[in-house]
Design an enzyme around this catalytic site. Structure first.
Site, PDB file in Angstrom:
ATOM      1  N   ASP A   1       0.882  -1.273  -0.059  1.00  0.00           N
ATOM      2  CA  ASP A   1       0.190  -0.134  -0.092  1.00  0.00           C
ATOM      3  C   ASP A   1       0.870   1.254   0.021  1.00  0.00           C
ATOM      4  O   ASP A   1       0.426   2.138   0.286  1.00  0.00           O
ATOM      5  CB  ASP A   1      -1.228  -0.001   1.190  1.00  0.00           C
ATOM      6  CG  ASP A   1      -2.188  -0.651   1.032  1.00  0.00           C
ATOM      7  OD1 ASP A   1      -2.148  -1.183  -0.257  1.00  0.00           O
ATOM      8  OD2 ASP A   1      -3.174  -0.801   1.896  1.00  0.00           O
TER       9      ASP A   1
ATOM     10  N   ASP B   1      -7.424  -7.224  13.806  1.00  0.00           N
ATOM     11  CA  ASP B   1      -6.768  -8.645  14.071  1.00  0.00           C
ATOM     12  C   ASP B   1      -7.726  -9.202  15.465  1.00  0.00           C
ATOM     13  O   ASP B   1      -8.065 -10.183  15.375  1.00  0.00           O
ATOM     14  CB  ASP B   1      -5.312  -8.511  14.621  1.00  0.00           C
ATOM     15  CG  ASP B   1      -4.975  -7.384  15.397  1.00  0.00           C
ATOM     16  OD1 ASP B   1      -5.811  -6.658  15.804  1.00  0.00           O
ATOM     17  OD2 ASP B   1      -3.757  -7.012  15.688  1.00  0.00           O
TER      18      ASP B   1
END
Length: 539
Positions: free
Chosen positions: A142, A295
């Site tokens: 990214d 997460d």
């Protein structure tokens, strides 16, 4: 004649001055009286209530930490290793099937302008001891810096030429940050060939046998969805700040993660150095970007779907600790704000699910979220940096010794179990953690109320090879940076407040709290001025 006029004016001035002083004296006396009334009627009762609440929260916190320590001790004493609790057989090449006996594994490495560490992580992933045709390495870049993107892509091509199945993937936006990148990475056609996915952040360097020591748990135990490895740090000895961070992180893995895995087969996924069963990941809803802890979000959703996790502490993955105070502040803000916001968003989901027991629901809501992710951060700062120092100024309020001495002492020594070699740094750990608790508390409130910087994602700066190749200067002299970039006003304000309280206590000798408050004030001052961690000069 002139002399008499001057005398008259002088007398008038003195009379006016005397009247003004008398009026000011009366007003001051009135202020003092009003303050005494307010203190007796408002301040003292409120402070007593605050002390009571903090004592209750402290008791909840120490009970939680003692419980986790006992569970972890039980696992160690009775050798409740993962290999004894779950079936584990090494993966072997089959005579008929050959390498096909090994399940297909996807290795994902999300990146964002990782100039200093991209070679380390890509190289470590490509050196994994696993059949080359049974693993796909996916680099999710990214990066917004064109030069860095070119370097990462070039590194991927170099490994492709050596025979590695490595894919370089980019997207035209950063929607969802890391979660968005991982989600889009799972949408590629070749991912359908894979049964498991291993995830590593850009600064993580797994050992070559990582997959061989983790994947078998998932192959032989269909109820398991996640295998989490332990983090080790390449720069733990870089400076005092990284040594203190190592103490906290070792406690997290050796006590918190071990206890959760042993007792509940659940813990928060650390976002890296773990292997997921792809079916479980998809069944749980995949990656979501509704918080900055994608997460933990995935782990909670997988858990309430009935999946189990296992923590393997003997499998260690090298990584890097933030070595500048600014980077650490940003990291801790995200790690504290995200869980609090996730608590707000998943509490009802946890309550309504029918796939887990009520005991596990209570564990998730009370222990995992409320005590560890909310109360721990609030009570650390409010009680030890605000309430106790402020109580010095209010003689009507007393705090029992068990709340001021015994509970924090117990918590401190429990933390030392994670890193016995750093026990001599416990005092520094206390003062450092109390300073950082200021930002953790602000982050928790932001996350619970879902306001302000609740979804702000700041990538933690990494130094990578800079640690070896460049001269890193400890910040013991004035760093070559702008003043506003290294001075932190909140820390300085708290430092002044603590210094005033310590001076008052020293003068009146109420409870000898100044022995603790003075050093804590100095800690806030040092960190507020940016004289902590390491300083890497601009290239």
């Amino acid at each position: 004649m002139a002399t008499s006029k001057v005398g008259a004016i002088s007398e008038s001035f003195l009379s006016l001055f005397s009247s003004s002083c008398s009026l000011l004296r009366l007003q001051w006396e009135e202020v003092v009286v009003r303050w005494r009334i307010v203190r007796v009627m408002v301040v003292v009762p409120l402070l007593k209530v605050a002390v009571l609440l903090c004592l209750i929260m402290s008791a909840m916190l120490v009970f939680e930490k003692v419980t986790m320590a006992l569970i972890s001790l039980y696992a160690k004493v009775f050798r409740r290793r993962p290999e004894r609790r779950y079936k584990f057989e090494p993966l072997k090449e089959d005579e008929e099937l050959g390498d096909s006996a090994f399940p297909m594994v996807l290795v994902q490495i999300p990146m964002y302008n990782e100039r200093e560490v991209y070679k380390l992580s890509i190289g470590a992933a490509c050196r994994l001891s696993y059949p080359a045709d049974r693993v796909i390495i996916q680099i999710l870049d990214d990066s917004t810096d064109p030069e860095i993107k070119e370097l990462v892509e070039l590194e991927c091509k170099i490994w492709q030429k050596s025979g590695k199945n490595i894919r370089y993937e980019v997207r035209d936006n950063r929607c969802g940050y890391k979660a968005g990148a991982l989600k889009e990475g799972m949408n590629h056609d070749y991912v359908q060939l894979c049964e498991f996915v291993a995830i590593f952040d850009a600064d993580f360097q797994p050992e070559s046998d990582f997959l061989l020591r983790t994947v078998p748990f998932l192959v032989h135990n269909s109820q398991l969805s996640l295998v989490q490895a332990r983090w080790k740090f390449v720069n733990a000895n870089e400076c005092l700040m990284t040594r203190i961070q190592e103490m906290s992180m070792d406690y997290h893995f050796k006590i918190e993660q071990e206890a959760g895995s042993t007792m509940w087969s659940f813990f928060g996924f650390n976002g890296t150095a773990g292997v997921w069963r792809i079916n479980a990941l998809v069944e749980s809803g995949g990656w979501k970007d509704r918080t900055t802890v994608e997460d933990m979000d995935l782990a909670v959703r997988a858990s309430i779907e009935g999946w189990k996790f296992v923590y393997v502490g003997n499998v260690k993955v090298q990584s890097e600790l933030p070595s500048t105070y600014k980077a650490y502040r940003n990291q801790q803000y995200r790690w504290s704000c995200g869980p609090a916001n996730l608590f707000r968003k998943t509490a009802y989901e946890i309550l309504k699910t029918k796939k887990i027991s009520w005991w596990k629901k209570i564990y998730l809501l009370y222990s995992f979220f409320l005590v560890r992710r909310v109360i721990a951060h609030i009570v650390t700062f409010v009680f030890y940096c605000i309430i106790i120092p402020f109580a010095v100024l209010i003689p009507e309020v007393t705090i029992p010794a068990w709340g001021v001495v015994y509970i924090p002492t117990t918590i401190t020594f429990l933390n030392a179990f994670g890193t016995p070699s750093s026990v001599h740094l416990l005092l520094f750990w206390i003062f450092y953690e109390n300073v950082v608790a200021l930002h953790r508390m602000r982050a928790v409130i932001t996350g619970l109320l879902e306001v302000g910087r609740v979804n702000e994602w700041v990538v933690t700066d990494k130094l990578g090879d800079t640690l070896k190749n460049n001269t890193i200067k400890r910040i013991i002299t004035k760093p070559n940076s702008k003043v506003h970039e290294r001075i932190y006003i909140p820390e300085l304000v708290v430092s002044v407040f603590l210094f005033i309280c310590a001076c008052y206590d020293l003068k009146h000798a109420k409870g000898h709290y100044y022995i603790y408050i003075y050093p804590q004030s100095i800690a806030f001052l040092i960190m507020g001025l940016g004289y902590v961690g390491t300083f890497v000069p601009n290239k």
